[in-house]
Write a protein that holds these residues in place. Structure first.
Motif, PDB file in Angstrom:
ATOM      1  N   UNK A 165      -8.585  -1.233   7.043  1.00 12.11           N
ATOM      2  CA  UNK A 165      -9.575  -1.542   6.020  1.00 12.11           C
ATOM      3  C   UNK A 165      -9.369  -2.953   5.475  1.00 12.11           C
ATOM      4  N   UNK A 166      -8.109  -3.299   5.260  1.00 10.55           N
ATOM      5  CA  UNK A 166      -7.817  -4.645   4.752  1.00 10.55           C
ATOM      6  C   UNK A 166      -8.279  -5.690   5.766  1.00 10.55           C
ATOM      7  N   UNK A 191      -4.967  -6.083  -2.382  1.00  8.63           N
ATOM      8  CA  UNK A 191      -3.697  -5.351  -2.464  1.00  8.63           C
ATOM      9  C   UNK A 191      -3.880  -3.979  -1.844  1.00  8.63           C
ATOM     10  N   UNK A 192      -2.829  -3.514  -1.209  1.00  7.18           N
ATOM     11  CA  UNK A 192      -2.803  -2.131  -0.740  1.00  7.18           C
ATOM     12  C   UNK A 192      -1.735  -1.425  -1.560  1.00  7.18           C
ATOM     13  N   UNK A 193      -2.144  -0.389  -2.259  1.00  8.32           N
ATOM     14  CA  UNK A 193      -1.218   0.312  -3.155  1.00  8.32           C
ATOM     15  C   UNK A 193      -0.838   1.673  -2.607  1.00  8.32           C
ATOM     16  N   UNK A 194       0.446   1.989  -2.688  1.00  6.30           N
ATOM     17  CA  UNK A 194       0.944   3.268  -2.171  1.00  6.30           C
ATOM     18  C   UNK A 194       1.914   3.872  -3.184  1.00  6.30           C
ATOM     19  N   UNK A 195       2.380   5.092  -2.864  1.00  6.85           N
ATOM     20  CA  UNK A 195       3.318   5.746  -3.771  1.00  6.85           C
ATOM     21  C   UNK A 195       4.764   5.453  -3.395  1.00  6.85           C
ATOM     22  N   UNK A 196       5.024   5.297  -2.081  1.00  5.24           N
ATOM     23  CA  UNK A 196       6.420   5.195  -1.634  1.00  5.24           C
ATOM     24  C   UNK A 196       6.675   3.889  -0.894  1.00  5.24           C
ATOM     25  N   UNK A 197       7.902   3.464  -0.969  1.00  6.97           N
ATOM     26  CA  UNK A 197       8.281   2.209  -0.325  1.00  6.97           C
ATOM     27  C   UNK A 197       8.137   2.261   1.191  1.00  6.97           C
ATOM     28  N   UNK A 253       2.783  -2.763   6.078  1.00 10.11           N
ATOM     29  CA  UNK A 253       3.067  -4.175   6.298  1.00 10.11           C
ATOM     30  C   UNK A 253       3.292  -4.453   7.768  1.00 10.11           C
ATOM     31  N   UNK A 254       4.006  -3.549   8.418  1.00 12.41           N
ATOM     32  CA  UNK A 254       4.316  -3.758   9.832  1.00 12.41           C
ATOM     33  C   UNK A 254       3.051  -3.755  10.681  1.00 12.41           C
ATOM     34  N   UNK A 277      -1.713 -10.218   2.453  1.00 12.80           N
ATOM     35  CA  UNK A 277      -2.182  -9.089   1.647  1.00 12.80           C
ATOM     36  C   UNK A 277      -0.967  -8.454   0.972  1.00 12.80           C
ATOM     37  N   UNK A 278      -1.080  -8.168  -0.316  1.00 16.83           N
ATOM     38  CA  UNK A 278       0.019  -7.524  -1.029  1.00 16.83           C
ATOM     39  C   UNK A 278       0.048  -6.044  -0.671  1.00 16.83           C
TER      40      UNK A 278
END
Ligand code: SF4
Lengths: 531, 457, 399
Positions: free
Chosen positions: B306-307, B334-340, B347-348, B357-358
């Protein structure tokens, strides 16, 4: 719950027997633990019904409250319990050793050993806490006078219960927790709090699998529950009639034959509920003892001994009971200490135990690598001073992908930092990292022998650091800011002035918020009726 | 009548009340609640300026070094300060946005910062300052700060202005203890909570206007996360729009072709989602129901796709601050998630063109702002909801970072998951109930998103 | 409700009460429970019959103590209770109270009559009738065990709160009396939660009754008064609990009850849980048949069921027999990537099973976890491996 433990549970489920999840033991096992099994009367707030207690598996002491709603009998129970436990708790004070000085440089001593209380399950630990709460404010004089040892017992039990909140502490051991820390069963954590069922998984009897054995162990008709709650069926069918019979037999002139018989019958009934648990608990202790201890268990036990020494001294000093609840400063301070203890315990467990470290390898917070080459004598000349900065090139197939600049530590050389200066992630599963080492190699420009890993060595690196973090500073209770309600009422400060002074003099981070501060503990609860 | 006042007037009125309380009031503290993007930092900077002008040196307590540097950058830009002190740890290296200002002095001790009209530091650093009392402190992000952290610094000030967003994530502790529940000074609660519980009479102001969130976002976010107070949008429904300059078909760039991992993501659905978000401010990109691992490969790929799609379609954002349009560049997404681990996996997957993109967790996205956000729903693909995933603040942070549009990626079935979630399992006495409840807020948000659903091919 | 009575069979419906309704929220994802409860099946009896007796027995000590505590509160026109209510500022100081016994008159009074009695009383009160006294001199009314009714999933459910307080200002509070202790201001959170959700059911029923009587349900407070013994004594203490969250949960679950109609409709026509109880009260139906009937309705076992549902023993053993990861607990399931069968987990972990496309990610994690686990275990037990540097010595254990 880590993925490795989850997997071990799945394995245990299929194999029908609990699986080890550690390679070493992470708690201290005392030579003579004080095993304590309390039973409480249903429907009452922590009213004792009976207890089995002792530090010798062959000689349990049985304590029974023949009429649990009778206040005097309850306190007679508390006094009897105190006569067993308090001398045991005090015994360890006599032999001491010199400990590292505190932050202000004052010399310190600590007992070379400390008492350890062992209970069956979290509810029993809760009983210890509440029994401490219900007895520590009692007084040996005045309208509701009790035996002088009762409030002392209350303070000791409170101390054990509060210390048990410290991650990694072994002064009060809850067996179901201790076992579950070392074995994964094929049932849920919820069911693991039932000691007979948990042990059934760890040591299923010949020819039975853990699940079946655990199911049988859950049947109160076969295995009485490990307390403090009794089996309602036992209450209704056995206990209630026995208590009634005792009440009927009790006459003003005590000691009649009928009374003795009735009390004997009641004791037998209660003993039948306690004895199986007694045996199980010693079995569980033996299982834990059989595991080799982790290297850092002794350090944590030393901290426990510090806490014990400290508390014993305090009891001899002011002897004021711990407040009912923490004041604002005491609460913040305690949270701070608990967080530090947890951080240290987390790291130490991983350092001590390859199976725990494996959890971090799975998440990329640790990796096991082989040293390809080592430049032992490398000197960094970029700064003002020449410094020894050996470099080792290591290769790993673990999932960790260290970032350039990140710092790693090998538990084998905890004083040494390794900074990743070059990382090559190969197409395959292999990652090659060049690590620059500092520290832990002696003061000269050549490293001490063995302080730099050699080519061919396999070793583990992790981002977990077992580092001393200095404790934070907090205001004194009398300086509690307005944001937190301001200083507690002056009366309560007076009551604890001596303690606060002692604490500020010491200035280290030993358990000083166990000191009463914001509560005038003595008056009202002493009159609390208990029935 | 706030109803007829323009957003700017309404906001000014509140700021005016805060300032007058500061100058003429006698309260020990002033509390300002701020919904997302309502000008919290602007207020902080303004107050610091007023205090400096009045000759009352103030200290400013923020929660992270990042926040401190941001504030310093803004304080310096006002020119209202003779000297700005940056109280720092020994190993602090001034970031470029701090280093560029002559007016900033960096020091590890308060003594090094003498003569500053305002001294800024993190709460952790302030906790190491053993003495000194300033007439005023400004405590920023008071809902992110833990009560015990405030306890350690509160003797450094006489009066304080507390600002924060009640919709943010609550602070947490690694230690699980019920020892302090019910105590008014429970150290695990937020600094804001402890101040209000002990000083219920303090004036409480609410910034009424979100300048960040577009008109399309405010009703849903306000209803789900600020049900009792609400807020409005600073811009009208036509003020913000996104135009997609590249056609659906035209958008097969070279790097796009190379991404085999993303190829199985149906392109037309991606386009539908991007277009819907561009025109209406929201899209729910729904994957088929399935229980998955945390790093659900399809959902991860969808976020990345989507990004990338948004970039490929050359989105341009038109707003009051950029009336002639500004490209939605990677750093505005930005792409926001709950877990690292989810963030790492996304990111990968991002192609080099989208590397800026953050991608971050809700915790780290707090206080930040983008043109478009793509949110991996915390409950997507889960078998069970946990307290962590239900936490109101998590979804609120994720759903309120955008100026233009928000695309939520989720697997179907979250509604059922919520319905099957066992009700409250623990209730503590004497603990004020906080609203909204995460479970309800999640329901409300889902009901809203339903209307913007795009089913992934 | 044709299907419901067929499913239940000849037995009298097991009355729903606030506890069983509240239990709807403890595992709302389970169809089996929903069907049995809606049909009014006696789950305890059912569980006994199929050989998985539920252990929810109560000790007589607890019952005696609970009754004594309640009696103590109500003695003397509820004097003790009134004191607490004044302390909590729910009724003004100096207020007097009237204790109104709404429990059944004799053995014969029908539920409908009782219902009407409570309704009449509420109507009277809200009309401001004179029987309540002139305004300004009205006593606080404490309705003792009033009977209320509520319609849930098409069935009427009778509910009997401990007490309902109607203040002189006609504000209504539900009062819940429990015998667990509040020690230093805190009580067992699970017990408080259970009390809160039950009380929330009463709040809903009270609202319904007030609305029914033609008045505004806004008069019913959404906080309840929980009365418990304080510390270690028998002295009572009252705490207010805000139940808005519980009300929201209940409302939502009730709204979902419509789904049960669909569930029932989808079940086989001849499905019944009738135990064929004969005149002497003995269940005659072969347990295997009952088990087969149970198996027709899907369950969603989680270990938390053990504390709340009579069928937990049975459902657990079924779930185990199927090798479901659910028996290991919710956090374990989560860690195992939501895979439902233990065999699959181990197959993927050991590599003997090749993952389906949507399992690849999970499989990779499990595979790695398995390798790390066995590597550590094998190496530690193997002296040659240890000397090669991995295992214990690599981690500094030899130090
Ligand atoms: S025990 Fe069985 S019937 Fe009861 S809720 Fe759990 S799964 Fe459903």
């Amino acid at each position: 719950m880590s993925t490795l433990v989850a997997l071990a549970r799945a394995l245990a489920f299929v194999q029908g027997v609990a699986q080890p999840i550690t390679m070493v033991r992470h708690i201290h096992c005392a030579e003579r633990p004080m095993v304590f099994i309390p039973l409480a009367l249903a429907g009452e707030a922590n009213a004792p019904l009976a207890a089995m207690v002792g530090d010798d598996p062959d000689r349990p002491r049985l304590l029974v409250v023949p009429q649990p709603r009778n206040r005097d009998l309850r306190f007679a129970f508390a006094a009897e319990l105190a006569s067993i436990l308090v001398p045991h708790f005090e015994r360890f004070q006599t032999v001491t050793e010199v400990a590292a000085p505190d932050r202000t440089g004052q010399a310190r001593w600590r007992s070379t050993d400390a008492p350890q209380v062992v209970v069956a399950n979290p509810a029993a630990a809760g009983f210890v806490r509440l029994f401490g709460r219900s007895t520590r404010f009692r007084r040996a004089d005045g309208p509701y006078a009790v035996d002088a040892r009762v409030p002392v017992l209350g303070q000791w039990l409170t101390f054990f219960a509060e210390r048990a909140e410290y991650p990694g502490s072994s002064l009060l051991v809850t067996l179901t927790d201790a076992l579950a820390m070392h074995w994964a069963t094929g049932q849920s954590a919820l069911e693991d709090t039932h000691l007979p069922a948990l042990l059934a998984w760890i040591e299923p009897p010949e020819g039975r699998d853990g699940a079946t054995a655990a199911m049988l162990a859950e049947d109160p008709g076969i295995w009485p529950p490990a307390g403090p709650a009794t089996d309602p069926d036992f209450d209704n069918r056995v206990l209630a009639p026995a208590i009634e019979a005792y009440a009927a037999a009790t006459t003003p002139d005590a000691g009649t034959l009928a009374e003795c018989q009735a009390s004997g019958a009641l004791r037998d009934a209660v003993a039948s509920q306690l004895e199986p648990t007694w045996r199980l608990m010693w079995r569980a202790i033996a299982l834990l003892r059989a595991l080799p201890p982790g290297v850092r268990v002794a350090d944590r036990w030393a901290a426990d001994r510090d806490a014990y020494t400290e508390f014993a001294a305090r009891l001899e000093g002011s002897g004021l009971p711990q407040p009912r609840r923490d004041g604002a400063v005491a609460a913040a301070r305690r949270l701070h200490r608990l967080e530090r203890a947890l951080a240290a315990f987390t790291v130490q467990r991983a350092y001590d135990d390859p199976l725990i470290m494996a959890e971090y390898r799975l998440t990329g917070e640790a990796f096991v690598a082989t040293v390809l080459e080592a430049d032992r004598l490398r000197i960094d000349t970029s700064g003002r001073r020449r410094t020894l900065r050996p470099r080792v090139t290591v290769t790993t197939t673990d999932p960790a992908k260290p970032e350039v600049g990140s710092t790693w530590i090998s538990p084998a050389r905890p004083a040494q930092r390794a900074r990743a200066v070059e990382v090559v992630v190969a197409r395959g599963a292999e990652t090659t990292v060049v690590l620059e080492l500092s520290g832990g190699m002696g003061r000269a420009l050549t490293p001490l022998p063995g302080s730099v890993p050699d080519a061919g060595e396999r070793l583990c690196y992790t981002s977990l650091a077992d580092q001393y973090v200095p404790p934070g500073d907090f205001p004194a209770p009398e300086e509690t800011p307005w944001t937190h309600g301001g200083p507690p009422a002056p009366a309560s400060l007076d009551a604890v002035e001596g303690q606060a002074a002692v604490a500020s003099r010491r200035g280290d981070d030993l358990p000083r918020d166990d000191l009463p501060r914001d509560d005038l503990p003595r008056d009202d609860p002493a009159g609390e009726e208990w029935s | 009548m706030t109803g007829t006042a323009s957003p700017a007037e309404a906001a000014d009125r509140v700021v005016g009340a805060v300032l007058s309380g500061l100058q003429h009031g006698s309260d020990q503290g002033i509390v300002v609640d701020s919904p997302p993007g309502a000008g919290k930092s602007t207020l902080v900077v303004r107050v610091a300026g007023e205090l400096a002008a009045a000759g009352e040196p103030a200290i400013l307590i923020a929660q992270t070094n990042e926040q401190v540097d941001d504030l310093i950058n803004r304080l310096a830009a006002t020119g209202a300060h003779r000297q700005i002190g940056r109280l720092s740890a020994v190993d602090y290296v001034p970031s470029p946005r701090v280093a560029q200002h002559q007016v900033v002095t960096v020091g590890t001790r308060v003594r090094d910062l003498d003569g500053s009209t305002v001294i800024v530091g993190t709460a952790a650093k302030w906790a190491t300052v053993p003495e000194g009392t300033w007439p005023w402190a400004i405590v920023d992000e008071g809902y992110q700060m833990r009560s015990d952290a405030l306890l350690r610094v509160a003797n450094r000030f006489q009066r304080a202005l507390f600002v924060g967003d009640p919709g943010q994530l609550d602070p947490f502790s690694t230690v699980e203890s019920e020892r302090w529940v019910g105590l008014t000074w429970d150290p695990m609660q937020s600094a804001m909570a402890v101040v209000l519980r002990h000083n219920p009479g303090l004036p409480l102001h609410r910034l009424p206007v979100s300048w960040r969130l577009p008109a399309s976002a405010v009703p849903a976010v306000a209803r789900a996360f600020y049900p009792f107070t609400g807020f409005r949008s600073g811009t009208g429904s036509t003020a913000r729009r996104i135009a997609l300059e590249a056609q659906r078909s035209a958008a097969r760039s070279a790097h796009d072709m190379a991404r085999s991992a993303l190829d199985n993501v149906a392109r037309s659905a991606l386009d539908d989602a991007v277009e819907l978000a561009a025109s209406r401010g929201w899209a729910l990109y729904e994957l088929p129901a399935r229980h998955t691992v945390r790093t659900d490969p399809e959902a991860i790929a969808a976020c990345a796709a989507l990004a990338t799609r948004l970039l490929d379609r050359r989105a341009v954002a038109y707003s009051e601050s950029a009336p002639s349009g500004r490209p939605v560049s990677p750093d505005r997404i930005a792409i926001g998630v709950a877990h690292r681990d989810q963030a790492a996996a996304i990111r990968a997957l991002l192609p080099p063109s989208a590397a800026a993109v953050t991608v971050d967790t809700a915790n780290r996205l707090q206080g930040r702002e983008y043109d478009v956000t793509i949110v991996l729903h915390p409950l997507s693909g889960r078998r069970d909801a946990t307290a962590f995933h239900l936490e109101t603040g998590r979804l609120c942070v994720l759903a309120s970072r955008h100026r233009h549009a928000c695309i939520v990626v989720a697997r179907a079935g979250i509604q059922e998951l919520l319905d099957a979630h066992p009700g409250n399992t623990a209730v503590h006495l004497n603990v004020p109930v906080t609203f909204p409840d995460g479970w309800e807020a999640n329901h409300a948000m889902l009901a809203h998103l339903e209307r913007y659903r795009v089913i992934a091919g | 409700m044709q299907s419901a009575s067929r499913i239940r069979g000849s037995a009298r419906p097991c009355a729903q009460n606030a506890r069983t309704i509240a239990a709807l929220t403890s595992n709302p994802g389970c169809d089996r429970r929903a069907v049995l409860d809606t049909a009014g099946v006696d789950k305890q009896r059912l569980a006994d019959h199929i050989g998985y007796p539920a252990r929810f027995g109560q000790s007589q000590f607890a019952i005696v103590r609970g009754n004594a505590f309640e009696a103590q509160l109500k003695a003397d026109q509820c004097a003790a209770l009134l004191r607490l209510l004044i302390e909590q500022k729910i009724v003004p100081p100096g207020q007097h109270a009237r204790h109104v016994d709404c429990s059944a008159v004799g053995q014969t009074e029908s539920q409908d009559d009782r219902l009407a009695r409570t309704a009449g009383l509420l109507g009277e009160v809200f009309k401001g009738g004179d029987s309540w006294g002139v305004p300004g001199q009205r006593p606080a009314l404490l309705l003792d065990h009033p009977l209320l009714a509520m319609t849930i999933a098409g069935r009427t459910v009778y509910l009997e709160p401990d007490l309902i307080l109607i203040g002189p200002d006609a504000r209504v509070h539900v009062v819940e009396v429990k015998s667990f202790a509040v020690i230093d201001g805190q009580a067992a959170p699970s017990k408080v939660a259970a009390a809160a959700i039950q009380a929330a059911v009463y709040v809903m029923a009270t609202c319904a009754a007030v609305t029914e009587a033609g008045f505004d349900a806004g008069a019913v407070a959404d906080e309840i008064v929980l009365v418990c013994p304080r510390d270690f004594a028998n002295q009572p203490t009252a705490t207010l609990i805000d139940v808005r969250k519980q009300l929201a949960v209940l409302r939502r679950q009730f709204a979902r009850m419509a789904r049960i109609e669909m569930l029932l409709a989808a079940l086989p026509d001849d499905l019944t849980f009738d135990l064929s109880i004969d005149e002497s009260g003995v269940a005659r139906r072969p347990p295997v048949e009952v088990v087969a009937a149970l198996e027709c309705v899907p369950a969603r076992y989680i270990p938390e069921c053990l504390a709340v549902c009579e069928l937990a023993g049975f459902c657990r053993s079924r779930s185990r027999a199927r090798g479901q990861t659910a028996v290991l607990g919710r956090d374990v399931c989560e860690r195992l990537g939501g895979i439902e069968e233990v065999e699959t987990v181990l197959g993927l972990a050991s590599g003997t099973l090749s993952p389906s496309p949507d399992q690849t990610e999970t499989a990779a994690v499990l595979r790695l976890a398995e390798q790390l686990r066995s590597q550590s275990l094998v190496l530690a037990g193997d002296p040659t491996a240890a000397s090669s540097g991995l295992g214990l010595s690599a981690l500094g254990l030899s130090a």
